[in-house]
Design a protein around this motif. Structure first.
Motif, PDB file in Angstrom:
ATOM      1  N   ASP A 130       0.811  -1.225   0.000  1.00 29.45           N
ATOM      2  CA  ASP A 130       0.000   0.000   0.000  1.00 29.45           C
ATOM      3  C   ASP A 130       0.845   1.277   0.000  1.00 29.45           C
ATOM      4  OD1 ASP A 130      -2.386  -1.474   0.117  1.00 29.45           O
ATOM      5  OD2 ASP A 130      -2.258  -1.604   2.304  1.00 29.45           O
ATOM      6  N   PHE A 131       2.113   1.163   0.349  1.00 28.78           N
ATOM      7  CA  PHE A 131       2.961   2.356   0.398  1.00 28.78           C
ATOM      8  C   PHE A 131       3.195   2.878  -1.014  1.00 28.78           C
ATOM      9  CE2 PHE A 131       4.608   0.019   4.266  1.00 28.78           C
ATOM     10  CZ  PHE A 131       3.831   0.749   5.144  1.00 28.78           C
ATOM     11  N   GLY A 132       3.139   4.199  -1.159  1.00 27.95           N
ATOM     12  CA  GLY A 132       3.347   4.808  -2.465  1.00 27.95           C
ATOM     13  C   GLY A 132       2.767   6.204  -2.499  1.00 27.95           C
ATOM     14  N   GLU A 133       2.642   6.755  -3.709  1.00 28.55           N
ATOM     15  CA  GLU A 133       2.139   8.117  -3.892  1.00 28.55           C
ATOM     16  C   GLU A 133       0.682   8.070  -4.349  1.00 28.55           C
ATOM     17  OE1 GLU A 133       3.484  12.004  -6.433  1.00 28.55           O
ATOM     18  OE2 GLU A 133       5.031  10.747  -5.538  1.00 28.55           O
ATOM     19  N   GLU A 163       5.948   4.063   5.486  1.00 29.47           N
ATOM     20  CA  GLU A 163       5.987   3.312   6.733  1.00 29.47           C
ATOM     21  C   GLU A 163       6.684   4.148   7.799  1.00 29.47           C
ATOM     22  OE1 GLU A 163       7.574  -0.972   8.470  1.00 29.47           O
ATOM     23  OE2 GLU A 163       8.223  -0.303   6.506  1.00 29.47           O
ATOM     24  N   ALA A 164       6.056   4.278   8.965  1.00 25.82           N
ATOM     25  CA  ALA A 164       6.687   4.961  10.096  1.00 25.82           C
ATOM     26  C   ALA A 164       7.660   3.994  10.758  1.00 25.82           C
ATOM     27  CB  ALA A 164       5.632   5.420  11.090  1.00 25.82           C
ATOM     28  N   VAL A 165       8.896   4.467  10.976  1.00 25.77           N
ATOM     29  CA  VAL A 165       9.938   3.629  11.564  1.00 25.77           C
ATOM     30  C   VAL A 165      10.489   4.333  12.795  1.00 25.77           C
ATOM     31  CG1 VAL A 165      12.198   2.574  11.172  1.00 25.77           C
ATOM     32  CG2 VAL A 165      10.543   2.706   9.294  1.00 25.77           C
ATOM     33  N   LYS A 166      10.535   3.605  13.921  1.00 25.51           N
ATOM     34  CA  LYS A 166      11.093   4.177  15.153  1.00 25.51           C
ATOM     35  C   LYS A 166      12.587   4.428  14.974  1.00 25.51           C
ATOM     36  CE  LYS A 166       8.212   2.341  18.825  1.00 25.51           C
ATOM     37  NZ  LYS A 166       8.232   1.623  20.099  1.00 25.51           N
TER      38      LYS A 166
END
Length: 153
Positions: free
Chosen positions: A8-11, A33-36
């Motif tokens: 789902d990640f994209g523009e 994606e959020a990454v710590k």
């Protein structure tokens, strides 16, 4: 947005439509994606920069800065629950207001806007402040039967 998967990640572009027609209302939004942030590394407390009431702590930025990138760090010290925040992503803090001859144990945590509680903590570290003169806030001198009595608080 919930139940997101890697594909789902994209523009994305957004359209609004009704019975009259449709129109592009926004474009160029990226779903990422959020990454710590990773753990700060190589904690250094220079013995020459430890006094009875302050210490300087430095470290290296984590290998993983996170997405979005880290914004600042929080240094936590025990005892006394001391927490000191950097004003930016600098990797250096001078901690003041410490107590003489006290061993402090601490960690450093990288913080980003998506993870306000922090990413991974550094490995624990410790240092001991030097012995110093007692801190005297007030002095009272009294004469008692020809003897000198000094009270401090």
């Amino acid at each position: 947005i919930t139940n997101v998967q890697a594909e789902d990640f994209g523009e994305y572009s957004f359209f609004a439509s009704n019975q009259i027609g449709s129109d592009l209302i926004a474009e160029g939004y990226k779903l990422i994606e959020a990454v710590k942030p990773g753990a700060p590394m190589s904690i250094n407390i220079n013995e020459d920069e430890i006094s009875d009431v302050k210490a300087t702590v430095s470290w290296e930025a984590p290998n993983i800065l996170g997405t979005p990138s880290l914004s600042h760090y929080i240094l936590s010290l025990e005892p006394y629950g001391i927490k000191v925040k950097t004003s930016d992503n600098s990797t250096y803090l001078e901690v003041t207001g410490l107590y003489p001859a006290t061993t402090y144990k601490g960690t450093i945590t990288a913080i980003s806007s998506f993870f306000p509680d922090g990413g991974n903590q550094s490995t624990p570290f410790e240092f001991t402040t030097k012995i110093g003169a007692p801190k005297i806030d007030d002095v009272t001198v009294q004469s008692e039967d020809g003897k000198l009595k000094i009270e401090t608080t």
